[in-house]
Design a protein around this motif. Sequence first.
Motif, PDB file in Angstrom:
ATOM      1  N   GLN A  53      -9.336  28.220  24.172  1.00 20.99           N
ATOM      2  CA  GLN A  53     -10.541  28.527  24.936  1.00 20.99           C
ATOM      3  C   GLN A  53     -10.814  27.386  25.910  1.00 20.99           C
ATOM      4  O   GLN A  53     -10.341  26.254  25.728  1.00 20.99           O
ATOM      5  N   LEU A  54     -11.618  27.695  26.933  1.00 24.06           N
ATOM      6  CA  LEU A  54     -11.856  26.721  27.992  1.00 24.06           C
ATOM      7  C   LEU A  54     -12.504  25.452  27.454  1.00 24.06           C
ATOM      8  O   LEU A  54     -12.154  24.341  27.886  1.00 24.06           O
ATOM      9  N   ASP A  55     -13.427  25.579  26.494  1.00 27.36           N
ATOM     10  CA  ASP A  55     -14.081  24.377  25.983  1.00 27.36           C
ATOM     11  C   ASP A  55     -13.094  23.492  25.222  1.00 27.36           C
ATOM     12  O   ASP A  55     -13.206  22.260  25.250  1.00 27.36           O
ATOM     13  N   VAL A  56     -12.101  24.087  24.577  1.00 29.82           N
ATOM     14  CA  VAL A  56     -11.073  23.297  23.897  1.00 29.82           C
ATOM     15  C   VAL A  56     -10.202  22.577  24.922  1.00 29.82           C
ATOM     16  O   VAL A  56      -9.854  21.399  24.747  1.00 29.82           O
ATOM     17  N   ALA A  57      -9.856  23.282  26.013  1.00 31.38           N
ATOM     18  CA  ALA A  57      -9.063  22.656  27.075  1.00 31.38           C
ATOM     19  C   ALA A  57      -9.801  21.451  27.658  1.00 31.38           C
ATOM     20  O   ALA A  57      -9.196  20.408  27.941  1.00 31.38           O
ATOM     21  N   ARG A  58     -11.114  21.590  27.812  1.00 23.71           N
ATOM     22  CA  ARG A  58     -11.910  20.466  28.334  1.00 23.71           C
ATOM     23  C   ARG A  58     -11.864  19.282  27.377  1.00 23.71           C
ATOM     24  O   ARG A  58     -11.724  18.126  27.804  1.00 23.71           O
ATOM     25  N   ARG A  59     -11.993  19.557  26.087  1.00 19.48           N
ATOM     26  CA  ARG A  59     -11.972  18.468  25.100  1.00 19.48           C
ATOM     27  C   ARG A  59     -10.601  17.790  25.057  1.00 19.48           C
ATOM     28  O   ARG A  59     -10.509  16.571  24.887  1.00 19.48           O
ATOM     29  N   ILE A  60      -9.541  18.578  25.237  1.00 23.28           N
ATOM     30  CA  ILE A  60      -8.197  18.002  25.281  1.00 23.28           C
ATOM     31  C   ILE A  60      -8.062  17.058  26.465  1.00 23.28           C
ATOM     32  O   ILE A  60      -7.500  15.963  26.353  1.00 23.28           O
ATOM     33  N   ASP A  61      -8.601  17.457  27.623  1.00 25.22           N
ATOM     34  CA  ASP A  61      -8.564  16.586  28.805  1.00 25.22           C
ATOM     35  C   ASP A  61      -9.265  15.262  28.537  1.00 25.22           C
ATOM     36  O   ASP A  61      -8.777  14.202  28.950  1.00 25.22           O
ATOM     37  N   VAL A  62     -10.397  15.323  27.861  1.00 29.58           N
ATOM     38  CA  VAL A  62     -11.156  14.103  27.573  1.00 29.58           C
ATOM     39  C   VAL A  62     -10.369  13.191  26.648  1.00 29.58           C
ATOM     40  O   VAL A  62     -10.220  11.985  26.894  1.00 29.58           O
ATOM     41  N   VAL A  63      -9.842  13.751  25.575  1.00 26.75           N
ATOM     42  CA  VAL A  63      -9.123  12.945  24.575  1.00 26.75           C
ATOM     43  C   VAL A  63      -7.829  12.372  25.145  1.00 26.75           C
ATOM     44  O   VAL A  63      -7.508  11.196  24.931  1.00 26.75           O
ATOM     45  N   LEU A  64      -7.087  13.200  25.891  1.00 30.95           N
ATOM     46  CA  LEU A  64      -5.794  12.742  26.418  1.00 30.95           C
ATOM     47  C   LEU A  64      -5.912  12.077  27.780  1.00 30.95           C
ATOM     48  O   LEU A  64      -4.917  11.591  28.327  1.00 30.95           O
ATOM     49  N   GLN A  65      -7.132  12.083  28.343  1.00 38.96           N
ATOM     50  CA  GLN A  65      -7.398  11.444  29.636  1.00 38.96           C
ATOM     51  C   GLN A  65      -6.481  11.998  30.726  1.00 38.96           C
ATOM     52  O   GLN A  65      -5.803  11.268  31.440  1.00 38.96           O
ATOM     53  N   THR A  66      -6.491  13.332  30.860  1.00 42.51           N
ATOM     54  CA  THR A  66      -5.594  14.007  31.799  1.00 42.51           C
ATOM     55  C   THR A  66      -6.301  14.495  33.061  1.00 42.51           C
ATOM     56  O   THR A  66      -5.779  15.341  33.790  1.00 42.51           O
ATOM     57  N   GLY A  67      -7.503  14.005  33.302  1.00 41.69           N
ATOM     58  CA  GLY A  67      -8.171  14.267  34.575  1.00 41.69           C
ATOM     59  C   GLY A  67      -8.462  15.719  34.879  1.00 41.69           C
ATOM     60  O   GLY A  67      -8.470  16.123  36.053  1.00 41.69           O
ATOM     61  N   GLY A  68      -8.698  16.533  33.858  1.00 40.27           N
ATOM     62  CA  GLY A  68      -9.055  17.932  34.074  1.00 40.27           C
ATOM     63  C   GLY A  68      -7.877  18.872  34.240  1.00 40.27           C
ATOM     64  O   GLY A  68      -8.058  20.061  34.534  1.00 40.27           O
ATOM     65  N   PHE A  69      -6.639  18.367  34.021  1.00 39.16           N
ATOM     66  CA  PHE A  69      -5.448  19.198  34.218  1.00 39.16           C
ATOM     67  C   PHE A  69      -5.470  20.449  33.348  1.00 39.16           C
ATOM     68  O   PHE A  69      -5.232  21.566  33.824  1.00 39.16           O
ATOM     69  N   PHE A  70      -5.758  20.293  32.062  1.00 39.96           N
ATOM     70  CA  PHE A  70      -5.698  21.432  31.148  1.00 39.96           C
ATOM     71  C   PHE A  70      -6.849  22.415  31.405  1.00 39.96           C
ATOM     72  O   PHE A  70      -6.674  23.622  31.271  1.00 39.96           O
ATOM     73  N   GLU A  71      -8.011  21.904  31.787  1.00 39.55           N
ATOM     74  CA  GLU A  71      -9.110  22.804  32.139  1.00 39.55           C
ATOM     75  C   GLU A  71      -8.758  23.632  33.368  1.00 39.55           C
ATOM     76  O   GLU A  71      -8.959  24.849  33.383  1.00 39.55           O
ATOM     77  N   ARG A  72      -8.215  23.000  34.400  1.00 41.69           N
ATOM     78  CA  ARG A  72      -7.868  23.722  35.627  1.00 41.69           C
ATOM     79  C   ARG A  72      -6.785  24.770  35.370  1.00 41.69           C
ATOM     80  O   ARG A  72      -6.862  25.900  35.866  1.00 41.69           O
ATOM     81  N   THR A  73      -5.790  24.404  34.580  1.00 42.41           N
ATOM     82  CA  THR A  73      -4.711  25.350  34.270  1.00 42.41           C
ATOM     83  C   THR A  73      -5.236  26.532  33.474  1.00 42.41           C
ATOM     84  O   THR A  73      -4.872  27.689  33.734  1.00 42.41           O
ATOM     85  N   CYS A  74      -6.093  26.234  32.512  1.00 43.29           N
ATOM     86  CA  CYS A  74      -6.674  27.293  31.677  1.00 43.29           C
ATOM     87  C   CYS A  74      -7.499  28.248  32.537  1.00 43.29           C
ATOM     88  O   CYS A  74      -7.384  29.474  32.405  1.00 43.29           O
ATOM     89  N   LYS A  75      -8.315  27.718  33.432  1.00 38.29           N
ATOM     90  CA  LYS A  75      -9.146  28.551  34.309  1.00 38.29           C
ATOM     91  C   LYS A  75      -8.285  29.447  35.187  1.00 38.29           C
ATOM     92  O   LYS A  75      -8.587  30.633  35.364  1.00 38.29           O
ATOM     93  N   ARG A  76      -7.210  28.885  35.740  1.00 39.36           N
ATOM     94  CA  ARG A  76      -6.356  29.659  36.636  1.00 39.36           C
ATOM     95  C   ARG A  76      -5.709  30.825  35.898  1.00 39.36           C
ATOM     96  O   ARG A  76      -5.638  31.940  36.414  1.00 39.36           O
ATOM     97  N   LEU A  77      -5.277  30.584  34.681  1.00 40.18           N
ATOM     98  CA  LEU A  77      -4.629  31.635  33.908  1.00 40.18           C
ATOM     99  C   LEU A  77      -5.618  32.699  33.448  1.00 40.18           C
ATOM    100  O   LEU A  77      -5.317  33.893  33.474  1.00 40.18           O
ATOM    101  N   VAL A  78      -6.811  32.270  33.044  1.00 42.22           N
ATOM    102  CA  VAL A  78      -7.826  33.230  32.614  1.00 42.22           C
ATOM    103  C   VAL A  78      -8.273  34.095  33.778  1.00 42.22           C
ATOM    104  O   VAL A  78      -8.428  35.315  33.650  1.00 42.22           O
ATOM    105  N   ASN A  79      -8.453  33.483  34.960  1.00 40.67           N
ATOM    106  CA  ASN A  79      -8.897  34.242  36.131  1.00 40.67           C
ATOM    107  C   ASN A  79      -7.837  35.231  36.616  1.00 40.67           C
ATOM    108  O   ASN A  79      -8.150  36.209  37.287  1.00 40.67           O
ATOM    109  N   ALA A  80      -6.573  34.972  36.278  1.00 40.15           N
ATOM    110  CA  ALA A  80      -5.495  35.875  36.680  1.00 40.15           C
ATOM    111  C   ALA A  80      -5.379  37.073  35.741  1.00 40.15           C
ATOM    112  O   ALA A  80      -4.604  37.985  35.985  1.00 40.15           O
ATOM    113  N   SER A  81      -6.158  37.060  34.681  1.00 39.99           N
ATOM    114  CA  SER A  81      -6.071  38.120  33.679  1.00 39.99           C
ATOM    115  C   SER A  81      -6.972  39.305  34.044  1.00 39.99           C
ATOM    116  O   SER A  81      -8.018  39.126  34.659  1.00 39.99           O
TER     117      SER A  81
END
Length: 277
Positions: A53-81
């Motif tokens: 889920q998007l909130d999990v992707a956001r938490r992963i970005d925070v913990v891994l310090q990935t600058g929002g990469f996983f949130e952006r990817t998750c949003k793009r895939l969900v919006n394509a559905s």
Amino acid sequence: MAKARRQDTWAFFGQELKAQRETKELTQTELGDLVFVSGGYIGQFEQGIRKPQLDVARRIDVVLQTGGFFERTCKRLVNASPYASYFEPVVELERLATKICEFAPTVMPGLLQTAEYARAVTLAANPFATDAYVEEKVTARLDRAQILKGTTRPEYWVIVHENALLIPVGGAAVMAAQLEHMATLARERVALVMVLPRAAGAHASMAGSLKLMEFTDAPPTGYTETAFSGTLLDDPAVVKRAQRAYDLLRVAALSPEASLALIESAAEDYRRCASTT
């Protein structure tokens, strides 16, 4: 083809997650603890089996310090559905489930809907939609039902409130075909269908629909939905309460045999009505 490309991108999401996790020298369990999911979930994310889920992707970005990469990817895939963002994870979970228990208070469950019934439901909620939009929604709903075919299909329990049998969605001919389809699936033992009669009065899921899913290597999950949003239930205590509610619904419902007789009788009434109009 589009579905295959989207699946490939989810696999890329998982590969990147694994790479970033290992860079931080975290195990799946350790990362799971930090983002409030199980280590098994992290493993399923990394394999592209389960979509976060998007909130999990956001938490992963925070913990891994990935600058929002996983949130952006998750949003793009969900919006394509073709599915609403809150429902996308449920579609993926349905494909993994070994058992699905569903309660439908007013509308036939999506997994049991015919194309004509799904089209009528979609048009009722989107009266100005283009034909392309409507057909995309109908096709997506029928695609979901493919999980009920083949030897690996989940055990599927359905409780439908009698109200759903009485609302003439799409007209008499559409309802007759819809109920006949549901009766066929029950007779072929694809689904165990029960009807909760109106005479039962108040019931354990007055607030809306309920879906419970069980898996081979993951804890059970629940899902509730209203007209404009849905909620995935992962908390074990909440899922346990939802399971109890479903047990109470099952106790109040008619037997499968009596339910099938009622469904077939309603189908016959609709068919007779359709032939006289």
